[in-house]
Design an enzyme around this catalytic site. Structure first.
Site, PDB file in Angstrom:
ATOM      1  N   TYR A  93      52.580 -48.397 -46.993  1.00  0.00           N
ATOM      2  CA  TYR A  93      52.819 -47.394 -48.043  1.00  0.00           C
ATOM      3  C   TYR A  93      52.508 -45.989 -47.514  1.00  0.00           C
ATOM      4  O   TYR A  93      53.112 -44.999 -47.932  1.00  0.00           O
ATOM      5  CB  TYR A  93      52.024 -47.727 -49.306  1.00  0.00           C
ATOM      6  CG  TYR A  93      52.590 -47.061 -50.548  1.00  0.00           C
ATOM      7  CD1 TYR A  93      53.874 -47.357 -50.992  1.00  0.00           C
ATOM      8  CD2 TYR A  93      51.852 -46.124 -51.257  1.00  0.00           C
ATOM      9  CE1 TYR A  93      54.401 -46.747 -52.116  1.00  0.00           C
ATOM     10  CE2 TYR A  93      52.368 -45.511 -52.385  1.00  0.00           C
ATOM     11  CZ  TYR A  93      53.645 -45.824 -52.816  1.00  0.00           C
ATOM     12  OH  TYR A  93      54.165 -45.213 -53.922  1.00  0.00           O
ATOM     13  N   LYS A  98      50.840 -40.008 -53.510  1.00  0.00           N
ATOM     14  CA  LYS A  98      50.479 -40.510 -54.843  1.00  0.00           C
ATOM     15  C   LYS A  98      49.025 -40.158 -55.184  1.00  0.00           C
ATOM     16  O   LYS A  98      48.698 -39.947 -56.358  1.00  0.00           O
ATOM     17  CB  LYS A  98      50.701 -42.020 -54.946  1.00  0.00           C
ATOM     18  CG  LYS A  98      52.174 -42.459 -54.898  1.00  0.00           C
ATOM     19  CD  LYS A  98      52.993 -41.931 -56.064  1.00  0.00           C
ATOM     20  CE  LYS A  98      54.356 -42.631 -56.150  1.00  0.00           C
ATOM     21  NZ  LYS A  98      55.217 -42.044 -57.203  1.00  0.00           N
TER      22      LYS A  98
HETATM   23  C1  1JT Z   1      59.174 -44.499 -52.532  1.00  0.00           C
HETATM   24  C2  1JT Z   1      59.708 -45.678 -52.001  1.00  0.00           C
HETATM   25  C3  1JT Z   1      58.123 -44.545 -53.442  1.00  0.00           C
HETATM   26  C4  1JT Z   1      59.194 -46.892 -52.396  1.00  0.00           C
HETATM   27  C5  1JT Z   1      58.146 -46.948 -53.295  1.00  0.00           C
HETATM   28  C6  1JT Z   1      57.612 -45.776 -53.825  1.00  0.00           C
HETATM   29  N1  1JT Z   1      56.604 -46.120 -54.673  1.00  0.00           N
HETATM   30  C7  1JT Z   1      56.514 -47.454 -54.693  1.00  0.00           C
HETATM   31  N2  1JT Z   1      57.431 -47.960 -53.856  1.00  0.00           N
HETATM   32  C8  1JT Z   1      57.617 -49.356 -53.592  1.00  0.00           C
HETATM   33  C9  1JT Z   1      56.662 -49.845 -52.547  1.00  0.00           C
HETATM   34  C10 1JT Z   1      56.854 -49.485 -51.230  1.00  0.00           C
HETATM   35  C11 1JT Z   1      55.985 -49.954 -50.246  1.00  0.00           C
HETATM   36  C12 1JT Z   1      54.961 -50.779 -50.584  1.00  0.00           C
HETATM   37  C13 1JT Z   1      54.775 -51.141 -51.904  1.00  0.00           C
HETATM   38  C14 1JT Z   1      55.640 -50.672 -52.879  1.00  0.00           C
HETATM   39  C15 1JT Z   1      60.861 -45.667 -51.047  1.00  0.00           C
HETATM   40  C16 1JT Z   1      61.153 -44.295 -50.483  1.00  0.00           C
HETATM   41  C17 1JT Z   1      61.084 -43.235 -51.542  1.00  0.00           C
HETATM   42  C18 1JT Z   1      59.700 -43.163 -52.139  1.00  0.00           C
HETATM   43  O1  1JT Z   1      54.139 -51.190 -49.566  1.00  0.00           O
HETATM   44  C19 1JT Z   1      53.485 -52.400 -49.723  1.00  0.00           C
HETATM   45  C20 1JT Z   1      56.167 -49.546 -48.811  1.00  0.00           C
END
Ligand code: 1JT
Length: 258
Positions: A154, A161
């Site tokens: 993340y 965030k």
């Molecule tokens: C963005 C993306 C913001 C994916 C996102 C996000 N906030 C949550 N997610 C989903 C997510 C992503 C990862 C994760 C867990 C949830 C994509 C690009 C734009 C901003 O890692 C375990 C990597």
């Protein structure tokens, strides 16, 4: 539950397609009788979001790229004479490579881009729309557990965030006197279009479902219904907060397989 948002107007930023969390929020808001205004980012998204707006019975669909102050001003101008009650900010961006390689490798540009689109935009959106919230109201954004814990991959989004959650607290303090509340919903991982391309995302979903107290993933409609609570009079005492809608995942420490 009946028509918790009757007589209220909500502007929802971040509907890109029908998998968007913002779309699920719009569906819950429509069910509860809200008047909907949607925004899209740039000409490329215009036709898609206009179609989604028709499905949702939206009163207006407006262009709004939150990284451009003059576009925000134009959106506010297009809303002249409107009273807003709810603002839903469901916008984030980071470069793909910054969500896979080690956080240590994050470039200056990638870091600043994630911060600008994902955190600062809440500040500019709140400043732009608060003057239209003449009877008070509710501003909300979407966040994720990676803001407060290390979640593999993340990375730069977690740092953005974390800033976003701090923005929620400071904005709540600035806008409280106008009876405008500011909160974040921390959703469990959801298979949106943004998440779809992320490495091992299916494993993330399966891992969360195995460990979460409710033994399943988060349904976007559950996020929509919490957004209804925050946008309605039911949420009138809640500001500056982060509400977890994650099947309970964030309470767990060590989880051993059954
Ligand atoms: C963005 C993306 C913001 C994916 C996102 C996000 N906030 C949550 N997610 C989903 C997510 C992503 C990862 C994760 C867990 C949830 C994509 C690009 C734009 C901003 O890692 C375990 C990597």
């Amino acid at each position: 539950m009946s028509q918790l948002l009757a007589g209220k107007t909500a502007i929802i930023l971040g509907v890109a397609n029908k998998w968007s969390i913002a779309y699920a929020i719009a569906e819950s808001y429509r069910r509860e009788g809200a008047r909907l205004i949607l925004t899209y980012q740039g000409e490329r998204q215009k036709a898609t979001v206009e179609d989604l707006g028709k499905d949702l019975g939206a009163a207006m669909v407006l262009n709004c790229d939150v990284t451009k102050e003059e576009e925000l001003a134009a959106t506010v101008a297009a809303l002249s004479g409107e009273k807003l009650d709810v603002v839903v900010h469901s916008i984030a961006f980071a470069n793909r490579e910054d969500l896979s390689r080690p956080f240590l490798e994050t470039s200056r540009d990638g870091y600043l881009l994630a911060q600008e689109v994902s955190a600062y935009s809440l500040v500019s959106v709140a400043r732009a729309f608060a003057p239209l919230m003449t009877e008070g109201g509710s501003i909300m954004t979407l966040t994720y557990l990676g803001a407060v814990r290390v979640v593999q991959n993340y990375n730069v989004m977690g740092v953005a965030k974390a800033a976003l959650e701090a923005c929620v607290r400071y904005l709540a303090n600035d806008l409280g006197a106008k009876n405008i509340r500011v909160n974040a919903i921390s959703a469990g991982p959801i298979k949106t279009a943004s998440a779809r391309g992320i490495k091992d995302f299916s494993n993330v979903l399966d891992g969360v479902a195995a460990v979460a107290p409710l033994k399943r993933n988060t349904d976007p409609a559950e996020v929509g219904d919490t957004a209804v609570f925050l946008g309605s009079a039911l949420g009138r005492g809640v500001t500056g907060n982060v509400i977890y809608v994650d099947a309970g995942f964030q309470v767990m420490g060590l989880a051993t397989p059954e």
